[in-house]
Design a protein around this motif. Structure first.
Motif, mmCIF file in Angstrom:
data_model
loop_
_atom_site.group_PDB
_atom_site.id
_atom_site.type_symbol
_atom_site.label_atom_id
_atom_site.label_comp_id
_atom_site.label_asym_id
_atom_site.label_seq_id
_atom_site.Cartn_x
_atom_site.Cartn_y
_atom_site.Cartn_z
ATOM 1 N N CYS A 1 0.809 -1.215 0.000
ATOM 2 C CA CYS A 1 0.000 0.000 0.000
ATOM 3 C C CYS A 1 0.847 1.273 0.000
ATOM 4 C CB CYS A 1 -0.972 -0.002 1.170
ATOM 5 S SG CYS A 1 -0.369 -0.798 2.646
ATOM 6 N N GLN A 2 0.295 2.305 -0.649
ATOM 7 C CA GLN A 2 1.043 3.539 -0.878
ATOM 8 C C GLN A 2 1.477 4.205 0.419
ATOM 9 O OE1 GLN A 2 -0.063 6.183 -4.234
ATOM 10 N NE2 GLN A 2 -1.943 4.970 -4.344
ATOM 11 N N SER A 3 0.601 4.219 1.416
ATOM 12 C CA SER A 3 0.940 4.927 2.650
ATOM 13 C C SER A 3 2.087 4.260 3.392
ATOM 14 C CB SER A 3 -0.289 5.011 3.564
ATOM 15 O OG SER A 3 -0.716 3.714 3.955
ATOM 16 N N ARG A 4 2.272 2.948 3.198
ATOM 17 C CA ARG A 4 3.388 2.254 3.842
ATOM 18 C C ARG A 4 4.665 2.373 3.009
ATOM 19 N NH1 ARG A 4 2.196 -1.036 8.107
ATOM 20 N NH2 ARG A 4 -0.004 -1.304 8.572
ATOM 21 N N GLY A 5 4.499 2.451 1.688
ATOM 22 C CA GLY A 5 5.674 2.530 0.829
ATOM 23 C C GLY A 5 6.143 3.933 0.536
ATOM 24 N N GLY A 6 5.296 4.927 0.779
ATOM 25 C CA GLY A 6 5.683 6.309 0.491
ATOM 26 C C GLY A 6 5.760 6.586 -0.994
ATOM 27 N N PHE A 7 4.898 5.924 -1.780
ATOM 28 C CA PHE A 7 4.945 6.095 -3.231
ATOM 29 C C PHE A 7 4.313 7.423 -3.640
ATOM 30 C CE2 PHE A 7 4.026 1.343 -2.772
ATOM 31 C CZ PHE A 7 5.366 1.051 -2.541
ATOM 32 N N GLU A 8 4.760 7.958 -4.758
ATOM 33 C CA GLU A 8 4.236 9.209 -5.282
ATOM 34 C C GLU A 8 4.031 9.093 -6.781
ATOM 35 O OE1 GLU A 8 6.892 12.339 -4.319
ATOM 36 O OE2 GLU A 8 6.827 12.008 -2.156
ATOM 37 N N VAL A 9 3.057 9.844 -7.291
ATOM 38 C CA VAL A 9 2.841 9.875 -8.740
ATOM 39 C C VAL A 9 3.874 10.826 -9.329
ATOM 40 C CG1 VAL A 9 1.163 10.260 -10.586
ATOM 41 C CG2 VAL A 9 0.397 9.439 -8.366
ATOM 42 N N ALA A 10 5.095 10.307 -9.465
ATOM 43 C CA ALA A 10 6.216 11.158 -9.870
ATOM 44 C C ALA A 10 6.371 11.255 -11.377
ATOM 45 C CB ALA A 10 7.516 10.607 -9.267
ATOM 46 N N ASN A 11 5.714 10.348 -12.118
ATOM 47 C CA ASN A 11 5.890 10.326 -13.570
ATOM 48 C C ASN A 11 4.626 10.772 -14.288
ATOM 49 O OD1 ASN A 11 7.493 9.876 -15.827
ATOM 50 N ND2 ASN A 11 6.680 7.826 -16.160
ATOM 51 N N GLY A 12 3.821 11.599 -13.606
ATOM 52 C CA GLY A 12 2.607 12.102 -14.220
ATOM 53 C C GLY A 12 1.480 11.093 -14.199
ATOM 54 N N ASP A 13 0.288 11.576 -14.500
ATOM 55 C CA ASP A 13 -0.876 10.697 -14.516
ATOM 56 C C ASP A 13 -1.572 10.776 -15.869
ATOM 57 O OD1 ASP A 13 -2.435 8.772 -13.417
ATOM 58 O OD2 ASP A 13 -3.762 10.137 -12.354
ATOM 59 N N THR A 14 -0.740 10.813 -16.911
ATOM 60 C CA THR A 14 -1.247 10.823 -18.282
ATOM 61 C C THR A 14 -0.827 9.538 -18.971
ATOM 62 O OG1 THR A 14 -1.097 13.234 -18.410
ATOM 63 C CG2 THR A 14 -1.223 12.022 -20.492
ATOM 64 N N ALA A 15 -1.779 8.837 -19.535
ATOM 65 C CA ALA A 15 -1.464 7.590 -20.238
ATOM 66 C C ALA A 15 -0.815 7.917 -21.572
ATOM 67 C CB ALA A 15 -2.731 6.778 -20.444
ATOM 68 N N ASP A 16 0.445 7.521 -21.744
ATOM 69 C CA ASP A 16 1.144 7.818 -22.990
ATOM 70 C C ASP A 16 1.657 6.568 -23.690
ATOM 71 O OD1 ASP A 16 3.492 9.574 -20.873
ATOM 72 O OD2 ASP A 16 3.090 7.425 -21.004
ATOM 73 N N GLY A 17 1.244 5.383 -23.226
ATOM 74 C CA GLY A 17 1.481 4.174 -23.973
ATOM 75 C C GLY A 17 2.784 3.470 -23.700
ATOM 76 N N ILE A 18 2.894 2.289 -24.303
ATOM 77 C CA ILE A 18 4.030 1.411 -24.040
ATOM 78 C C ILE A 18 5.340 1.979 -24.574
ATOM 79 C CG2 ILE A 18 3.772 0.064 -26.171
ATOM 80 C CD1 ILE A 18 4.375 -2.459 -24.468
ATOM 81 N N GLY A 19 5.255 2.882 -25.538
ATOM 82 C CA GLY A 19 6.476 3.408 -26.147
ATOM 83 C C GLY A 19 7.098 4.578 -25.423
ATOM 84 N N VAL A 20 6.474 5.035 -24.328
ATOM 85 C CA VAL A 20 7.006 6.180 -23.575
ATOM 86 C C VAL A 20 7.254 5.748 -22.138
ATOM 87 C CG1 VAL A 20 6.573 8.541 -22.797
ATOM 88 C CG2 VAL A 20 5.737 7.791 -25.034
ATOM 89 N N TRP A 21 8.481 5.984 -21.662
ATOM 90 C CA TRP A 21 8.798 5.586 -20.295
ATOM 91 C C TRP A 21 9.928 6.449 -19.749
ATOM 92 C CZ3 TRP A 21 10.355 2.792 -24.555
ATOM 93 C CH2 TRP A 21 11.724 2.637 -24.740
ATOM 94 N N ASN A 22 10.135 6.373 -18.456
ATOM 95 C CA ASN A 22 11.251 7.025 -17.777
ATOM 96 C C ASN A 22 12.169 5.966 -17.195
ATOM 97 O OD1 ASN A 22 10.292 9.530 -18.373
ATOM 98 N ND2 ASN A 22 9.790 10.124 -16.273
ATOM 99 N N SER A 23 13.355 6.383 -16.832
ATOM 100 C CA SER A 23 14.274 5.475 -16.146
ATOM 101 C C SER A 23 13.872 5.366 -14.687
ATOM 102 C CB SER A 23 15.712 5.993 -16.266
ATOM 103 O OG SER A 23 15.815 7.278 -15.684
#
Length: 661
Positions: free
Chosen positions: A410-432
């Protein structure tokens, strides 16, 4: 005296101008899914233009706006009423408000002479250009801060009669408010012109391609004057004009009649386009008529769905889906042990080539990864162990009957954040991404599953386990627990994939001591180690692992090699790893043979259906054999020594050693 009369005339004319339109009735709280909420305006004159007006909804917590409704292009009706609300409101609202959008309060709804662009979400409350405002709640609390800003002295509790979810707040003719049964679309005092309501109905809410059915249009009173003639449309999203045939979209109800029906034939094609929804949208109707239930949605199921060769988690198959492990992917693990083995696994699954996709992309990933093997137009709800239509993906705040993205860690235990945006841009777009970037866990599909919205809320951020505790999630009652091994392997993956995440024994704190920073810990380790064995990896899970690899370019090694868990987290920690140790027998960890050691009997348990047990000497001579169903007690009369007990179930078998004293 003359001066006093002038002042009085000025005041009265000022009030008349000021109150040409007011907030007439609001219903902000409905039982369950919040699909019958509305905001109604009333003008002092009929057919009053609402151009230049805007409704703004404010949150008392921060005095900021959270929704603005532009009223340009709309007007009140012959009774001076303008109705906005959810699609389920009857009569049909002129302007639709998304389900669950109106907060329960204590809050304020304000009407301005302005535009919605003047009030982007997060705008500080203001009385500038204010026409009218209402403070409300569904409990005793009041919107103190907002009331001060708007100069309001009264807040009305929709639940003041203890019937809040079935009543509304209504303005009386003297400007005060009362709470009673809702009267949307009509004057609150029952006065005004009686309108003729048009209602559309169908015999079902769900149909299949190829079905033929009727739309029935009914008026509340017989048609008078001239025949009633109007049109309607069915197009909605992917449901297009080529999805139906022989359908007359013009309705004619003759004078003196109240009913007309139009037949619809759903076109049965031969391709899987997915389930769709048609929307019955009645176009403009003559003066004197009101559309009672416009925008009626009907589900159309595509009968050309794809069925996979493998089973669902509750009817699992094994070894049908072939792992798509790249050649040499795990070679670096051979012979390693302990922390060196764990580090080597991390080097593989958090390698520089691993791809991080946006959180919005997760929708597209799990729509395929969690697809129901028995119907390609459905997802498999992990915890409830049922299929759900892909169309029921949650897109608004309403969670009833919808499925969402469930973070197993769960996010609250892992401290996760939506750091790479919340726009669906498909399998061909990614970050490191990297092991150090634990916030990236927010969009790692290996631990995100499709889940019923209400069950997702129930799960919250609890640990996993089987004890009765508020902090432990044991799953919905009455289910088979087919998700338990999946959960365990996902958590073990996360604990290796990202630095700072750990699976620990017991009930760890959600946060670090004396801080609000996530601890990175989740439990319970002992339970999860058992789940990894008791719920073996199946074809559904392997197929999921294969598909996620095509997006992220990494795999969950604990799905490929479930026994690897024990060499990093369990009893085999410190022992050298070899992939040859990991060949999994699906029933191996389900079968229990006890007592061991024994003297005169054994019990074989843990299986379902028809099975067979065979007892062999250590040299391979069979000494006893028996067929059974589910569970059996076998009396034995054997010499002391070691024996092999072979248990078979279908095409699967496992062998256990026992000692006879």
């Amino acid at each position: 005296m003359f001066r006093k009369i002038l002042i009085l005339i000025f005041l009265l004319s000022g009030i008349s101008i000021y109150s040409q339109v007011v907030i007439n009735e609001i219903d902000v709280d409905m039982t369950g899914s919040d699909v019958n909420e509305f905001i109604e305006l009333k003008s002092t004159t009929p057919n009053f233009s609402l151009d230049g007006y805007v409704l703004v909804l404010y949150n008392e917590t921060n005095s900021l706006s959270y929704y603005a409704i532009d009223l340009d292009g709309y007007s009140t009706d012959i009774n001076g009423i303008f109705l906005s609300g959810n699609t389920a409101v009857s009569p049909a609202p002129t302007l639709v408000i998304p389900n669950g959008k109106i907060q329960n309060g204590p809050d304020v709804i304000a009407l301005y002479q302005a535009n919605a662009t003047d009030f982007p979400d997060g705008t500080l409350a203001t009385s500038t250009n204010l026409v009218n405002a209402i403070a409300y709640s569904t409990a005793a609390a009041t919107a103190t801060n907002l009331m001060a800003i708007f100069g309001l002295t009264v807040s009305t509790n929709e639940n003041m009669n203890g019937l809040g979810t079935t009543q509304s707040i209504q303005r009386k003719n003297d400007g005060t408010y009362e709470v009673k049964t809702p009267t949307p679309g009509m004057n609150n005092d029952g006065s005004g012109i009686i309108l003729n309501y048009i209602t559309v109905s169908t015999s079902q809410t769900n149909y299949n391609e190829g079905d033929v059915f009727d739309f029935v249009f009914t008026t509340s009173q017989p048609v008078t004057g001239s025949d009633l003639l109007f049109n309607f449309t069915l197009v909605n999203g992917n449901f297009m004009v080529n999805d139906y045939t022989n359908t007359n979209l013009t309705v004619l109800i003759p004078v003196g009649q109240t009913t007309a029906s139009n037949t619809c034939t759903l076109f049965d094609d031969i391709t899987d386009e997915g389930d769709e929804e048609l929307l019955i949208d009645i176009q403009s109707v003559p003066t004197g008529y009101v559309i009672n239930n416009d925008n009626l949605i009907l589900r159309v199921y595509d009968n050309d769905y794809v069925v996979q060769t493998f089973g669902t988690p509750i009817n699992p198959t094994y070894n049908i889906v072939t792992p798509t492990i790249p050649t040499g992917y795990y070679d670096s693990l051979e012979g390693l042990s302990g922390n060196a083995l764990k580090q080597a696994v991390q080097d593989i699954i958090a390698a520089p080539t691993v791809r991080l996709h946006s959180y919005a992309d997760i929708w597209d990933i799990i729509r395929t990864a969690d697809q129901n093997p028995e119907n390609s137009n459905q997802i498999w709800d992990m915890y409830l162990e049922i299929p759900m239509a892909k169309l029921d993906q949650q897109t608004t705040s309403s969670i009833v009957g919808k499925w969402n993205r469930e973070h197993i860690f769960c996010q609250s235990r892992g401290g996760f954040e939506v750091a790479n945006g919340d726009t669906a841009d498909g399998i061909g777009v990614w970050n490191s991404t990297s092991a150090a970037s634990f916030v990236d866990g927010v969009s790692d599909a290996h631990h995100i599953r499709a889940e019923n919205g209400q069950e997702n809320t129930s799960r919250n951020n609890k640990n996993y386990g089987t004890v009765n505790s508020a902090t432990v999630y044991a799953g919905p009652s009455g289910t088979q627990g087919s998700w338990r091994g999946d959960v365990a392997r996902a958590l073990f993956y996360m604990a290796v994939r990202f630095d700072g995440l750990n699976v620990v024994n017991g009930d760890p704190s959600e946060y670090l001591p004396s801080t609000s920073i996530a601890s990175g810990n989740i439990g319970d380790l002992a339970t999860l180690l058992v789940w990894n064995h008791s719920d073996p990896r199946d074809d559904f899970e392997m197929n999921r692992n294969n598909y996620i690899y095509t997006w992220q370019m990494n795999r969950n090694p604990f799905i490929d090699y479930p026994l690897l868990v024990d060499y990093i987290f369990g009893a085999n920690f410190g022992q050298p790893w070899s992939s040859s140790l990991s060949i999994q027998n699906p029933i191996e960890n389900k079968v229990a043979v006890y007592p061991n050691p024994t003297t005169d009997y054994i019990i074989v348990a843990g299986l379902e259906g028809n099975s067979k047990v065979e007892i062999y000497t250590i040299t391979g001579q069979m000494v006893q054999s028996q067929n059974f169903e589910n569970e059996i007690r076998i009396n034995i009369d054997l010499n002391a020594g070691m024996y092999l007990v072979k248990v078979s179930n279908g095409f699967q078998s496992t062998t256990k050693k026992i000692i006879v004293k």
